[in-house]
Design an enzyme around this catalytic site. Structure first.
Site, mmCIF file in Angstrom:
data_model
loop_
_atom_site.group_PDB
_atom_site.id
_atom_site.type_symbol
_atom_site.label_atom_id
_atom_site.label_comp_id
_atom_site.label_asym_id
_atom_site.label_seq_id
_atom_site.Cartn_x
_atom_site.Cartn_y
_atom_site.Cartn_z
ATOM 1 N N ARG A 36 39.001 -37.378 82.617
ATOM 2 C CA ARG A 36 40.478 -36.619 82.741
ATOM 3 C C ARG A 36 40.582 -36.227 84.346
ATOM 4 N NH1 ARG A 36 38.826 -38.231 78.779
ATOM 5 N NH2 ARG A 36 38.446 -36.979 76.660
ATOM 6 N N ASP A 41 29.993 -14.047 104.280
ATOM 7 C CA ASP A 41 30.528 -12.289 103.846
ATOM 8 C C ASP A 41 31.015 -11.614 105.499
ATOM 9 O OD1 ASP A 41 28.372 -12.238 104.415
ATOM 10 O OD2 ASP A 41 26.842 -11.208 103.129
ATOM 11 N N ASP A 98 22.067 -21.446 103.133
ATOM 12 C CA ASP A 98 22.060 -19.285 102.814
ATOM 13 C C ASP A 98 20.659 -18.349 102.863
ATOM 14 O OD1 ASP A 98 23.481 -17.286 100.461
ATOM 15 O OD2 ASP A 98 21.518 -16.748 101.133
ATOM 16 N N CYS A 141 43.105 -17.657 116.388
ATOM 17 C CA CYS A 141 44.897 -17.696 116.295
ATOM 18 C C CYS A 141 45.509 -16.593 115.787
ATOM 19 C CB CYS A 141 45.987 -18.342 116.051
ATOM 20 S SG CYS A 141 45.474 -20.127 117.308
ATOM 21 N N THR A 169 29.610 -14.804 110.508
ATOM 22 C CA THR A 169 29.512 -16.212 111.303
ATOM 23 C C THR A 169 30.840 -17.470 110.493
ATOM 24 O OG1 THR A 169 28.046 -15.379 109.982
ATOM 25 C CG2 THR A 169 28.371 -17.615 109.497
ATOM 26 N N LYS A 194 18.506 -18.331 97.126
ATOM 27 C CA LYS A 194 19.387 -18.455 96.822
ATOM 28 C C LYS A 194 19.954 -20.526 96.462
ATOM 29 C CE LYS A 194 22.296 -14.314 96.356
ATOM 30 N NZ LYS A 194 23.523 -13.437 97.765
ATOM 31 N N CYS A 223 31.540 -5.931 99.712
ATOM 32 C CA CYS A 223 30.821 -6.011 98.117
ATOM 33 C C CYS A 223 30.306 -5.329 97.972
ATOM 34 C CB CYS A 223 30.697 -7.486 97.960
ATOM 35 S SG CYS A 223 32.067 -9.246 97.877
ATOM 36 N N ALA A 252 28.757 -15.548 96.062
ATOM 37 C CA ALA A 252 29.739 -15.963 94.862
ATOM 38 C C ALA A 252 30.512 -17.041 94.988
ATOM 39 C CB ALA A 252 30.492 -14.431 94.590
HETATM 40 ZN ZN ZN Z 1 43.279 -20.871 117.839
#
Ligand code: ZN
Lengths: 67, 341
Positions: free
Chosen positions: B7, B127, B55, B171, B131, B81, B183, B34
């Site tokens: 498909r 989150d 993780d 930027c 990072t 996880k 969250c 999530a």
């Molecule tokens: Zn930049």
């Protein structure tokens, strides 16, 4: 005055004159946001001085961290 | 030969050639919460050649409402996880090579992965912005596109960063956003997650098949509860003197000074965390935010102290924090990012 904010016609109180006022109104002033007025991105240092006019098209995207 | 991808191959912009491209590509997903599990399942079903997931956390009951690869057994076993995700992904599509890394997505590790395994795309499922700034510098330095995604409550946001073409996160942000809403403090509903995942996976597929002209090119945000949708073209925000993507890059978030510094405090069963970059908290506002979640908060003009079961988190105005009740740096960092972003 009436503004089109994120595509929706919204009536904002009369004391709102600048982008800085608008961000305070929506409680976004503590967040990092990208603001576009009539298809032009406004620099952060110009939020205080950029006056809004009736009918302006404003797009606001604010950054969040969750995931 | 089976019908697994038929498909997707019938979809003209992908076709058989696109499918062959997808199956030859490597995607790195940073974070297995999530967004990470949503992206991973979609890309593994789509037949990506190799997937790396990193993780540092383990599965908890509060994850099951939206982190789609995990089961009650994983939460009971407190499985890392990355490991739980790999097990489930192997059931979904055994043809895909999945590398699971249980660990911190820090500067050294992300640079190692970029240099040694050369991912074609990096998907942000973290989150926290610390990072993300590291991912951003790694992306600029190694020339790897990355797809920002984040959500809180019913709101979500995404943008696709292409080195040398689009502005970079540095930027767009100029300074690092300081915490407050995550969250774990403002809640999250799964449709907001799924919407961000849909945007990220669609852009990833375009990159994997080499259809760059179909990329969205806009910073997109939405609120699925308040029925809003916005997209802004941000090309003009690209800065020639940007320290991450400009003409003379220094990749500041890859340098030692910009990394979160942690130290176990001797004999105190506490970890001190000093976040990267400059932060300044409005302490009464922060105390208010914690109090609204029913947490026990004490405050004075210099710090906010919040009780979290067996731990206590003490935050100073400059973002420095003490996590009491642990000597485990990873655990302390997890608590820090959970409550402060
Ligand atoms: Zn930049």
């Amino acid at each position: 005055m009436e503004l089109v904010i994120n595509g929706e016609l919204i009536h904002v109180p009369d004391h709102i004159r600048t982008i800085a006022d608008l961000l305070v109104h929506f409680q976004l002033n503590q967040k990092i946001a990208i603001v576009e007025v009539n298809a032009h991105i406004v620099q952060k240092q110009e939020y205080e001085t950029t006056a809004l006019c009736n009918g302006d098209r404003v797009e606001i995207v604010h950054f969040v961290g969750g995931g | 030969m089976n019908e697994r991808y038929s498909r997707q191959e019938l979809f003209a912009p992908i076709g058989k050639e696109g499918q062959a491209n997808i199956s030859a590509k490597h995607v790195l997903i940073v974070g297995a919460g999530a967004l990470g599990t949503g992206n991973a399942e979609a890309l593994v079903r789509a037949g990506v050649g190799k997937l790396t997931m990193i993780d540092r956390d383990y599965v908890e009951w509060s994850n099951l409402q939206r982190q789609q690869l995990y089961s009650e057994d994983d939460a009971k076993a407190r499985l890392p996880k990355a490991i739980a995700a790999k097990q489930r992904l192997a059931q979904v599509n055994s043809e895909v090579e999945v590398e699971a890394i249980v660990g911190d997505a820090n500067v050294d590790e992300l640079q190692r992965i970029a240099a040694e395994t050369k991912p074609d795309v990096i998907i942000d499922a973290t989150d926290n912005f610390e990072t993300r700034m590291i991912i951003n510098d790694v992306s600029c330095k190694y020339g790897i596109p990355w797809i920002y995604g984040a959500c809180v409550g019913s709101y979500g946001i995404s943008y696709t960063f292409i080195p040398r073409k689009t502005p970079c996160l540095h930027c767009l942000l100029e300074t690092m956003p300081v915490g407050g809403l995550t969250c774990d403090t403002a809640g999250i509903i799964s449709p907001a997650v799924q919407m961000v995942v849909a945007y990220q996976v669609a852009e990833a597929l375009k990159l994997l098949v080499g259809d760059e002209q179909s990329l969205r090119g806009k910073l997109v945000s939405f609120d699925v509860w308040n029925n809003q949708h916005t997209a802004i073209r941000v090309d003009q925000v690209k800065k020639e003197d940007c320290p991450s993507c400009g003409t003379n890059p220094t990749y500041p978030y890859l340098s030692y000074e910009m990394q979160t510094k942690t130290a176990v405090l001797c004999g105190r069963n506490s970890v001190q965390i000093r976040p990267a970059g400059k932060r300044e908290y409005d302490l009464p506002q922060l105390a208010d935010l914690f109090a609204k979640q029913g947490l026990r908060v004490e405050t004075n003009p210099y710090l906010v102290s919040v009780s979290l079961g067996e731990h206590r988190l003490v935050v100073f105005r400059d973002g420095r924090a003490l996590v009491h009740g642990t000597k485990d740096i990873q655990e302390a960092k997890t608590i820090y990012h959970r409550y402060l972003g």
